[in-house]
Scaffold this motif. Sequence first.
Motif, PDB file in Angstrom:
ATOM      1  N   LYS A  36      14.104  40.026  42.198  1.00  0.00           N
ATOM      2  CA  LYS A  36      13.207  40.867  41.416  1.00  0.00           C
ATOM      3  C   LYS A  36      12.625  40.148  40.203  1.00  0.00           C
ATOM      4  N   LYS A  37      13.143  38.978  39.907  1.00  0.00           N
ATOM      5  CA  LYS A  37      12.637  38.202  38.780  1.00  0.00           C
ATOM      6  C   LYS A  37      11.611  37.156  39.216  1.00  0.00           C
ATOM      7  N   ILE A  38      11.400  37.027  40.521  1.00  0.00           N
ATOM      8  CA  ILE A  38      10.470  36.020  41.037  1.00  0.00           C
ATOM      9  C   ILE A  38       9.106  36.655  41.282  1.00  0.00           C
ATOM     10  N   PRO A  39       8.042  36.189  40.600  1.00  0.00           N
ATOM     11  CA  PRO A  39       6.700  36.747  40.835  1.00  0.00           C
ATOM     12  C   PRO A  39       6.320  36.676  42.307  1.00  0.00           C
ATOM     13  N   LEU A  40       5.567  37.668  42.766  1.00  0.00           N
ATOM     14  CA  LEU A  40       5.135  37.851  44.154  1.00  0.00           C
ATOM     15  C   LEU A  40       6.272  38.359  45.035  1.00  0.00           C
ATOM     16  N   VAL A  41       7.430  37.689  44.976  1.00  0.00           N
ATOM     17  CA  VAL A  41       8.567  38.130  45.781  1.00  0.00           C
ATOM     18  C   VAL A  41       9.084  39.479  45.287  1.00  0.00           C
ATOM     19  N   ARG A  42       9.127  39.675  43.971  1.00  0.00           N
ATOM     20  CA  ARG A  42       9.694  40.905  43.414  1.00  0.00           C
ATOM     21  C   ARG A  42       8.920  42.139  43.857  1.00  0.00           C
ATOM     22  N   GLY A  43       7.625  41.973  44.114  1.00  0.00           N
ATOM     23  CA  GLY A  43       6.829  43.107  44.556  1.00  0.00           C
ATOM     24  C   GLY A  43       7.261  43.601  45.921  1.00  0.00           C
ATOM     25  N   VAL A  44       7.466  42.676  46.856  1.00  0.00           N
ATOM     26  CA  VAL A  44       7.891  43.042  48.209  1.00  0.00           C
ATOM     27  C   VAL A  44       9.276  43.684  48.168  1.00  0.00           C
ATOM     28  N   VAL A  45      10.165  43.106  47.367  1.00  0.00           N
ATOM     29  CA  VAL A  45      11.519  43.659  47.247  1.00  0.00           C
ATOM     30  C   VAL A  45      11.482  45.067  46.672  1.00  0.00           C
ATOM     31  N   ALA A  46      10.689  45.261  45.628  1.00  0.00           N
ATOM     32  CA  ALA A  46      10.607  46.574  44.984  1.00  0.00           C
ATOM     33  C   ALA A  46      10.033  47.624  45.923  1.00  0.00           C
ATOM     34  N   ILE A  47       9.046  47.245  46.727  1.00  0.00           N
ATOM     35  CA  ILE A  47       8.415  48.185  47.653  1.00  0.00           C
ATOM     36  C   ILE A  47       9.392  48.606  48.742  1.00  0.00           C
ATOM     37  N   LEU A  48      10.088  47.642  49.323  1.00  0.00           N
ATOM     38  CA  LEU A  48      11.057  47.964  50.371  1.00  0.00           C
ATOM     39  C   LEU A  48      12.207  48.800  49.814  1.00  0.00           C
ATOM     40  N   GLU A  49      12.646  48.471  48.621  1.00  0.00           N
ATOM     41  CA  GLU A  49      13.741  49.211  48.004  1.00  0.00           C
ATOM     42  C   GLU A  49      13.331  50.648  47.702  1.00  0.00           C
ATOM     43  N   SER A  50      12.140  50.839  47.167  1.00  0.00           N
ATOM     44  CA  SER A  50      11.673  52.191  46.857  1.00  0.00           C
ATOM     45  C   SER A  50      11.437  53.007  48.122  1.00  0.00           C
ATOM     46  N   SER A  51      10.989  52.353  49.200  1.00  0.00           N
ATOM     47  CA  SER A  51      10.801  53.049  50.470  1.00  0.00           C
ATOM     48  C   SER A  51      12.132  53.542  51.023  1.00  0.00           C
ATOM     49  N   ALA A  52      13.160  52.696  50.916  1.00  0.00           N
ATOM     50  CA  ALA A  52      14.481  53.075  51.421  1.00  0.00           C
ATOM     51  C   ALA A  52      15.067  54.223  50.619  1.00  0.00           C
ATOM     52  N   LYS A  53      15.026  54.106  49.294  1.00  0.00           N
ATOM     53  CA  LYS A  53      15.608  55.144  48.447  1.00  0.00           C
ATOM     54  C   LYS A  53      14.790  56.423  48.506  1.00  0.00           C
ATOM     55  N   GLY A  54      13.477  56.287  48.564  1.00  0.00           N
ATOM     56  CA  GLY A  54      12.629  57.470  48.642  1.00  0.00           C
ATOM     57  C   GLY A  54      12.892  58.276  49.889  1.00  0.00           C
ATOM     58  N   SER A  55      13.187  57.605  50.991  1.00  0.00           N
ATOM     59  CA  SER A  55      13.478  58.300  52.245  1.00  0.00           C
ATOM     60  C   SER A  55      14.759  59.116  52.135  1.00  0.00           C
ATOM     61  N   GLN A  56      15.756  58.591  51.438  1.00  0.00           N
ATOM     62  CA  GLN A  56      16.996  59.328  51.251  1.00  0.00           C
ATOM     63  C   GLN A  56      16.760  60.617  50.470  1.00  0.00           C
ATOM     64  N   HIS A  57      15.976  60.529  49.408  1.00  0.00           N
ATOM     65  CA  HIS A  57      15.706  61.707  48.578  1.00  0.00           C
ATOM     66  C   HIS A  57      14.842  62.714  49.328  1.00  0.00           C
ATOM     67  N   LEU A  58      13.871  62.219  50.080  1.00  0.00           N
ATOM     68  CA  LEU A  58      13.022  63.114  50.859  1.00  0.00           C
ATOM     69  C   LEU A  58      13.833  63.812  51.942  1.00  0.00           C
ATOM     70  N   ASN A  59      14.771  63.095  52.547  1.00  0.00           N
ATOM     71  CA  ASN A  59      15.622  63.688  53.568  1.00  0.00           C
ATOM     72  C   ASN A  59      16.481  64.808  52.974  1.00  0.00           C
ATOM     73  N   PHE A  60      16.957  64.610  51.756  1.00  0.00           N
ATOM     74  CA  PHE A  60      17.745  65.642  51.074  1.00  0.00           C
ATOM     75  C   PHE A  60      16.915  66.908  50.870  1.00  0.00           C
ATOM     76  N   SER A  61      15.696  66.756  50.394  1.00  0.00           N
ATOM     77  CA  SER A  61      14.847  67.925  50.157  1.00  0.00           C
ATOM     78  C   SER A  61      14.497  68.630  51.468  1.00  0.00           C
TER      79      SER A  61
END
Length: 302
Positions: A36-61
């Motif tokens: 997450k500290k590496i430019p360009l790479v951190r964006g891909v990591v953040a997007i995949l991480e948010s997609s994974a966590k967002g799915s868990q929260h959406l599944n709960f709702s």
Amino acid sequence: MFAGRHANVTAVRRKNNEIIFYEVPRTSKPWIQKLKKIPLVRGVVAILESSAKGSQHLNFSMESYAEDELADTSTETESTTAKPAKKEEKSGWSLTMIVGVAVAGILSFAFGKIVFTLVPAIIEQLLFQHSFNNRVLHNLIEGVIKILFLLSYLYIISLTPLIKRLFQYHGAEHKVISAYEAGAELTVSNVQKFTRLHYRCGSSFIVFSVLVGVIVYSFFHWDSLWERIYLRLLLLPVVLGASYEALRFTNALRDLPVLRFLGYPGLWLQKLTTKEPTDDQVAVSIASFNRMLELDGQVSKP
């Protein structure tokens, strides 16, 4: 849903007006934090991480909504015997279930991104392949097709009651954040005074991925449709990473009078991805945000 420094919180209002919470501590592996500290790479990591966590929260709702709907069609006797079992089942999410939902979220994002990347390229190639040889112009037309494709898709799904309600909650989240950043007391009446558009929204990232893609693809030559598709897939992580950096850059400049216009395309897109929320929806968002602040405060205490 709100993401704090130490916890992610989703609030759901049940049909009996009870507000329940889904709370997940924010933890990452050390190697992920380094990425997450590496430019360009951190964006891909953040997007995949948010997609994974967002799915868990959406599944709960979605589970909470399904339980309410099921309760409406059940007899009083069935509901009294089934409810304790459901609560026990929900509180006991296994690691396998959580990982499964996370993987599904990542795959859904990847599939959607690939479709929205390849289909416009294929359409442009079929329509304008022999019209001219200017590579930049081909990419610009592809970008226009992609934007039209995206706007049409968002408009169509926003007409469905379920997605409209989701977009209303999205707008409520933005209003709460804006009110908090302005130092206003988080009451429903105060929060409703603020705009539903926000610079740091993920909708802005979608716009930047289109614009950045036009620039990145212009540096590469293709001779056939298959070569064009191959390049789009190969360069997709680069486009995502560069788009994330562009979003961070515009967020840093949003308070400068001359340069704040860089974030306007994302704000315009939010006209589709957010809707004006009701007071009840704002109240749920305030409850979620306050709970997130509470959890962050507990972790921060010495």
